[in-house]
Design an enzyme around this catalytic site. Structure first.
Site, PDB file in Angstrom:
ATOM      1  N   LYS A  54       5.670 -51.675 -69.184  1.00  0.00           N
ATOM      2  CA  LYS A  54       6.954 -51.323 -69.821  1.00  0.00           C
ATOM      3  C   LYS A  54       6.718 -50.775 -71.225  1.00  0.00           C
ATOM      4  O   LYS A  54       7.303 -49.756 -71.617  1.00  0.00           O
ATOM      5  CB  LYS A  54       7.863 -52.562 -69.880  1.00  0.00           C
ATOM      6  CG  LYS A  54       8.472 -52.915 -68.527  1.00  0.00           C
ATOM      7  CD  LYS A  54       9.117 -54.300 -68.514  1.00  0.00           C
ATOM      8  CE  LYS A  54       9.541 -54.631 -67.083  1.00  0.00           C
ATOM      9  NZ  LYS A  54      10.036 -56.008 -66.921  1.00  0.00           N
ATOM     10  N   GLN A  98      11.272 -61.241 -70.324  1.00  0.00           N
ATOM     11  CA  GLN A  98      10.578 -61.177 -69.031  1.00  0.00           C
ATOM     12  C   GLN A  98      10.745 -62.503 -68.274  1.00  0.00           C
ATOM     13  O   GLN A  98      10.467 -63.566 -68.814  1.00  0.00           O
ATOM     14  CB  GLN A  98       9.093 -60.869 -69.272  1.00  0.00           C
ATOM     15  CG  GLN A  98       8.278 -60.672 -68.006  1.00  0.00           C
ATOM     16  CD  GLN A  98       8.694 -59.437 -67.208  1.00  0.00           C
ATOM     17  OE1 GLN A  98       8.948 -58.366 -67.774  1.00  0.00           O
ATOM     18  NE2 GLN A  98       8.783 -59.578 -65.903  1.00  0.00           N
ATOM     19  N   ASP A 121      18.550 -55.361 -68.991  1.00  0.00           N
ATOM     20  CA  ASP A 121      18.303 -55.839 -67.627  1.00  0.00           C
ATOM     21  C   ASP A 121      19.615 -56.012 -66.853  1.00  0.00           C
ATOM     22  O   ASP A 121      19.604 -56.139 -65.628  1.00  0.00           O
ATOM     23  CB  ASP A 121      17.565 -57.191 -67.668  1.00  0.00           C
ATOM     24  CG  ASP A 121      16.110 -57.073 -67.229  1.00  0.00           C
ATOM     25  OD1 ASP A 121      15.755 -56.043 -66.632  1.00  0.00           O
ATOM     26  OD2 ASP A 121      15.343 -58.026 -67.482  1.00  0.00           O
TER      27      ASP A 121
END
Ligand code: NDP
Length: 296
Positions: A54, A98, A121
């Site tokens: 990422k 994460q 997200d």
């Protein structure tokens, strides 16, 4: 019939190109550089790989990448304090924590402490609610990537029968909401669904997000249907490690009209959509026109 292969790797490259174009425009016309902060707690090897990837792709499209690596024993208070700092940092437009988090941390509490407009997200309860009510939101990256590929392949999805196998908050449920938003007739199947093969045989679009290697065989697929395989399963075959999806690619490709491969299908689209969400969040934060084709 041999299915058309939907090349997620190539499509993700076009999404990244679009994102990079918008980043250049934001820099040149507004002196703004979109920034993505990624928080990793602990040393889960798969998570480390994702976070590295990422960060690399964020920099490649010209955005700022802020990586925060915390040790596995980090307290909830310290993690929440970092998120609060990032929420209030104007150079950070997207925040991603994460998952999974170490067991002593409350995932829902942590995710819901991210400012919803920076929640790239799309897991914050406000974004879930906005998506469910058809309002502008941050959309979870994996289902957004699936939707982009379906729209690109079909144009309009209106009136199509879609079956989503899996009802997770990360993939299945938001995928179903997005397909409903595009006027599909949507069925969500799960481990308690009766006669799953018959349910899947009705579908013009099958999205498999189960986590069981090659669970869907070709004879469940309606002739000409589009199959989107979200699954990423590591298996050992003939003494070699291999990545396979949730559908049996060979037999499904014989009946489907189009199918995504694993690897090279949904996977690359997920990070591309994270970058797309970050540039969208940056435009929204600065009251600028949103990039077209990068949101739901
Ligand atoms: P979850 O484990 O959270 O959810 C799996 C879903 O599948 C559940 O709803 C479960 O039903 C359902 N299920 C399990 N067994 C069956 C069965 N026999 N028949 C029908 N349904 C079943 O997984 P995720 O949604 O997080 O992920 C799904 C897959 O997608 C995984 O392989 C994961 O690695 C992959 N993935 C890939 C991403 C990418 O970037 N390409 C991103 C995210 C995930 P129930 O609710 O009843 O238990």
């Amino acid at each position: 019939m041999a299915a058309n292969i939907i090349d997620g790797k190539a499509f993700a490259a076009t999404v990244r190109e679009k994102v990079a174009g918008h980043v250049t425009r934001l820099k040149e016309e507004h002196d703004i550089t979109p920034g993505l902060a990624v928080v990793l707690v602990g040393e889960d090897p798969a998570s480390q790989v994702y976070v590295r990837s990422k960060g690399k792709q964020t920099v490649e499209v010209g955005m700022n990448s802020f990586e925060h690596k915390l040790d596995a024993e980090t307290s909830e208070a310290d993690l929440l304090a970092l998120i609060d700092k990032l929420n209030n940092d104007p150079t950070v437009h997207g925040i991603l924590v994460q998952l999974p988090l170490p067991k002593h941390l409350d995932e829902d509490l942590v995710i819901n402490s991210i400012a919803p407009e920076k929640d790239v997200d799309g897991f914050h309860i406000s974004n879930v609610g906005l998506l469910g009510t058809g309002q502008k939101s941050m959309v979870p990256c994996t289902p957004l990537g699936c939707l982009m590929m379906l729209r690109d392949y079909h144009g309009s999805l209106s009136g199509m029968d879609a079956v989503v196998i899996g009802r997770s908050n990360i993939v299945g449920k938001p995928m179903a909401q997005l397909l409903l938003g595009d006027s599909c007739t949507v069925t969500i199947a799960h481990s308690r669904t009766k006669d799953l093969p018959e349910v899947v045989r009705r579908a013009d679009i099958v999205v498999a997000a189960v986590g069981r290697p090659e669970m869907v065989p070709g004879d469940w697929i309606k002739e000409g249907a589009t199959v989107i395989d979200v699954g990423i399963n590591r298996i050992e075959r003939d003494g070699k490690n291999k990545l396979v999806g949730d559908v049996d690619f060979a037999s499904c490709a014989e009946r489907a009209g189009a199918i995504t491969p694993v690897p090279g299908g949904v996977g690359p689209m997920t990070i591309a959509c994270l970058l797309a969400n970050t540039v969208t969040a940056c435009c929204r934060a600065n009251n600028l026109a949103e990039p077209e084709g990068l949101t739901a």
